[in-house]
Write a protein that holds these residues in place. Structure first.
Motif, PDB file in Angstrom:
ATOM      1  N   ALA A 106      53.400  43.560  -8.039  1.00 34.67           N
ATOM      2  CA  ALA A 106      52.089  43.969  -7.547  1.00 34.67           C
ATOM      3  C   ALA A 106      51.533  45.081  -8.428  1.00 34.67           C
ATOM      4  O   ALA A 106      52.264  45.906  -8.943  1.00 34.67           O
ATOM      5  N   GLY A 107      50.238  45.093  -8.575  1.00 29.92           N
ATOM      6  CA  GLY A 107      49.588  46.137  -9.353  1.00 29.92           C
ATOM      7  C   GLY A 107      49.764  45.999 -10.853  1.00 29.92           C
ATOM      8  O   GLY A 107      49.523  46.934 -11.588  1.00 29.92           O
ATOM      9  N   SER A 108      50.200  44.840 -11.296  1.00 34.33           N
ATOM     10  CA  SER A 108      50.396  44.639 -12.731  1.00 34.33           C
ATOM     11  C   SER A 108      49.060  44.594 -13.438  1.00 34.33           C
ATOM     12  O   SER A 108      48.045  44.202 -12.876  1.00 34.33           O
ATOM     13  N   PRO A 109      49.061  44.994 -14.693  1.00 31.30           N
ATOM     14  CA  PRO A 109      47.808  44.959 -15.460  1.00 31.30           C
ATOM     15  C   PRO A 109      47.395  43.532 -15.776  1.00 31.30           C
ATOM     16  O   PRO A 109      48.218  42.613 -15.739  1.00 31.30           O
ATOM     17  N   ALA A 110      46.139  43.367 -16.099  1.00 32.33           N
ATOM     18  CA  ALA A 110      45.650  42.078 -16.566  1.00 32.33           C
ATOM     19  C   ALA A 110      46.004  41.962 -18.043  1.00 32.33           C
ATOM     20  O   ALA A 110      45.749  42.875 -18.821  1.00 32.33           O
ATOM     21  N   ILE A 111      46.613  40.839 -18.423  1.00 33.09           N
ATOM     22  CA  ILE A 111      46.989  40.604 -19.813  1.00 33.09           C
ATOM     23  C   ILE A 111      46.116  39.489 -20.350  1.00 33.09           C
ATOM     24  O   ILE A 111      46.036  38.405 -19.765  1.00 33.09           O
ATOM     25  N   THR A 112      45.444  39.767 -21.453  1.00 32.02           N
ATOM     26  CA  THR A 112      44.678  38.734 -22.138  1.00 32.02           C
ATOM     27  C   THR A 112      45.212  38.616 -23.554  1.00 32.02           C
ATOM     28  O   THR A 112      45.733  39.579 -24.117  1.00 32.02           O
ATOM     29  N   VAL A 113      45.095  37.414 -24.109  1.00 33.83           N
ATOM     30  CA  VAL A 113      45.499  37.196 -25.491  1.00 33.83           C
ATOM     31  C   VAL A 113      44.216  37.051 -26.289  1.00 33.83           C
ATOM     32  O   VAL A 113      43.422  36.139 -26.041  1.00 33.83           O
ATOM     33  N   GLU A 114      44.019  37.966 -27.202  1.00 34.81           N
ATOM     34  CA  GLU A 114      42.779  38.004 -27.963  1.00 34.81           C
ATOM     35  C   GLU A 114      43.095  37.939 -29.447  1.00 34.81           C
ATOM     36  O   GLU A 114      44.135  38.426 -29.889  1.00 34.81           O
ATOM     37  N   THR A 115      42.194  37.328 -30.201  1.00 30.34           N
ATOM     38  CA  THR A 115      42.405  37.237 -31.647  1.00 30.34           C
ATOM     39  C   THR A 115      41.642  38.317 -32.400  1.00 30.34           C
ATOM     40  O   THR A 115      42.076  38.743 -33.465  1.00 30.34           O
ATOM     41  N   GLU A 116      40.510  38.743 -31.884  1.00 29.15           N
ATOM     42  CA  GLU A 116      39.738  39.801 -32.515  1.00 29.15           C
ATOM     43  C   GLU A 116      39.246  40.755 -31.442  1.00 29.15           C
ATOM     44  O   GLU A 116      38.713  40.318 -30.432  1.00 29.15           O
ATOM     45  N   LEU A 117      39.437  42.035 -31.682  1.00 28.42           N
ATOM     46  CA  LEU A 117      39.004  43.040 -30.719  1.00 28.42           C
ATOM     47  C   LEU A 117      37.696  43.676 -31.177  1.00 28.42           C
ATOM     48  O   LEU A 117      37.466  43.846 -32.372  1.00 28.42           O
ATOM     49  N   ASP A 118      36.867  44.047 -30.211  1.00 23.36           N
ATOM     50  CA  ASP A 118      35.602  44.691 -30.556  1.00 23.36           C
ATOM     51  C   ASP A 118      35.850  46.125 -31.005  1.00 23.36           C
ATOM     52  O   ASP A 118      36.922  46.689 -30.827  1.00 23.36           O
ATOM     53  N   GLU A 119      34.836  46.717 -31.611  1.00 17.33           N
ATOM     54  CA  GLU A 119      34.955  48.035 -32.231  1.00 17.33           C
ATOM     55  C   GLU A 119      35.414  49.121 -31.260  1.00 17.33           C
ATOM     56  O   GLU A 119      36.264  49.946 -31.595  1.00 17.33           O
ATOM     57  N   SER A 120      34.878  49.141 -30.035  1.00 18.40           N
ATOM     58  CA  SER A 120      35.260  50.191 -29.087  1.00 18.40           C
ATOM     59  C   SER A 120      36.707  50.016 -28.620  1.00 18.40           C
ATOM     60  O   SER A 120      37.423  51.000 -28.431  1.00 18.40           O
ATOM     61  N   THR A 121      37.155  48.764 -28.459  1.00 23.93           N
ATOM     62  CA  THR A 121      38.544  48.526 -28.071  1.00 23.93           C
ATOM     63  C   THR A 121      39.486  48.904 -29.205  1.00 23.93           C
ATOM     64  O   THR A 121      40.534  49.521 -28.975  1.00 23.93           O
ATOM     65  N   VAL A 122      39.111  48.583 -30.437  1.00 20.48           N
ATOM     66  CA  VAL A 122      39.922  48.967 -31.596  1.00 20.48           C
ATOM     67  C   VAL A 122      40.043  50.486 -31.648  1.00 20.48           C
ATOM     68  O   VAL A 122      41.133  51.031 -31.870  1.00 20.48           O
ATOM     69  N   ALA A 123      38.942  51.193 -31.434  1.00 11.89           N
ATOM     70  CA  ALA A 123      38.965  52.660 -31.470  1.00 11.89           C
ATOM     71  C   ALA A 123      39.881  53.217 -30.383  1.00 11.89           C
ATOM     72  O   ALA A 123      40.651  54.155 -30.629  1.00 11.89           O
ATOM     73  N   ALA A 124      39.821  52.645 -29.194  1.00  8.42           N
ATOM     74  CA  ALA A 124      40.695  53.104 -28.100  1.00  8.42           C
ATOM     75  C   ALA A 124      42.154  52.846 -28.431  1.00  8.42           C
ATOM     76  O   ALA A 124      43.022  53.708 -28.198  1.00  8.42           O
ATOM     77  N   TYR A 125      42.447  51.690 -28.990  1.00  6.00           N
ATOM     78  CA  TYR A 125      43.827  51.384 -29.344  1.00  6.00           C
ATOM     79  C   TYR A 125      44.307  52.196 -30.542  1.00  6.00           C
ATOM     80  O   TYR A 125      45.484  52.537 -30.617  1.00  6.00           O
ATOM     81  N   TRP A 126      43.423  52.511 -31.495  1.00  7.05           N
ATOM     82  CA  TRP A 126      43.829  53.345 -32.628  1.00  7.05           C
ATOM     83  C   TRP A 126      44.317  54.706 -32.113  1.00  7.05           C
ATOM     84  O   TRP A 126      45.354  55.202 -32.534  1.00  7.05           O
ATOM     85  N   LYS A 127      43.575  55.288 -31.183  1.00  5.76           N
ATOM     86  CA  LYS A 127      43.965  56.574 -30.592  1.00  5.76           C
ATOM     87  C   LYS A 127      45.322  56.441 -29.897  1.00  5.76           C
ATOM     88  O   LYS A 127      46.221  57.260 -30.101  1.00  5.76           O
TER      89      LYS A 127
END
Length: 192
Positions: free
Chosen positions: A6-27
């Motif tokens: 219960a309470g598990s995160p949503a997992i998606t499989v993506e091939t390209e991430l948008d700029e704001s997501t890339v920035a969040a993951y870089w941090k």
């Protein structure tokens, strides 16, 4: 599918991430792996431009974990195009796993990271079990690596193996070792 609780995160499989997501993951990437700059002799951290390239390279699958608020809390990278991993030899894999290579069922797990405040939650389990589910379905072989610090001090190798055995019928073997040496010079040879 593996039970992620219960309470598990949503997992998606993506091939390209948008700029704001890339920035969040870089941090998050820098926060997670920064200590390896002084713990591992070989460079284990991607430079920012390399990280951005990987996050936008469609040949690299990004297993993205988001919490209920949509915030990024974890990420795993996986590829079957071994040319995207500059530190491994696709020829080694083809030689040792020809049947898997012929079926395009050879994968490499680049990295997995989880936001600090989520490390004692089901984020890691959810990402890895999602990946393993696909690897089992394909009867694939998957490589990954740990530096000495992560393997011997943090015990990530044995921990990963235990996790994989909980999820699947799997054989795990350490197949190669890279040993780095230092030679500290202090002067000419001592005379007898």
């Amino acid at each position: 599918m593996a039970d992620r609780g219960a309470g598990s995160p949503a997992i998606t499989v993506e091939t390209e991430l948008d700029e704001s997501t890339v920035a969040a993951y870089w941090k998050l990437y820098r926060e997670t792996f920064a200590e390896l700059e002084t713990r591992a002799m070989a460079r284990h951290l991607l430079h920012e431009h390399e990280f951005v390239e990987e996050m936008t390279d469609p040949r690299v699958m990004k297993y993205v974990a988001r919490n209920a608020d949509g915030e990024v809390v974890g990420l795993s990278t996986l590829t079957r195009d071994l040319e995207t991993v500059p530190w491994i030899s696709p020829g080694w894999w083809a030689h040792h796993y020809p049947e898997h290579t012929a079926r395009n069922a050879v994968y490499y797990l680049g990295f997995t990271l989880v936001r600090q405040d989520q490390r004692q939650t089901s984020v890691m389990w959810a990402m890895i079990s999602t990946i393993v589910e696909m690897l089992v379905a394909e009867k694939a072989v998957c490589g990954y690596d740990y530096c000495k610090f992560n393997n011997e001090v943090l015990r990530l190798g044995p921990g990963t193996e235990a996790l994989l055995h909980r999820i699947a019928d799997v054989e795990v073997e350490a197949t190669d070792t890279q040993t780095y040496y230092t030679a500290l010079f202090s002067g000419p040879p001592r005379s007898s």
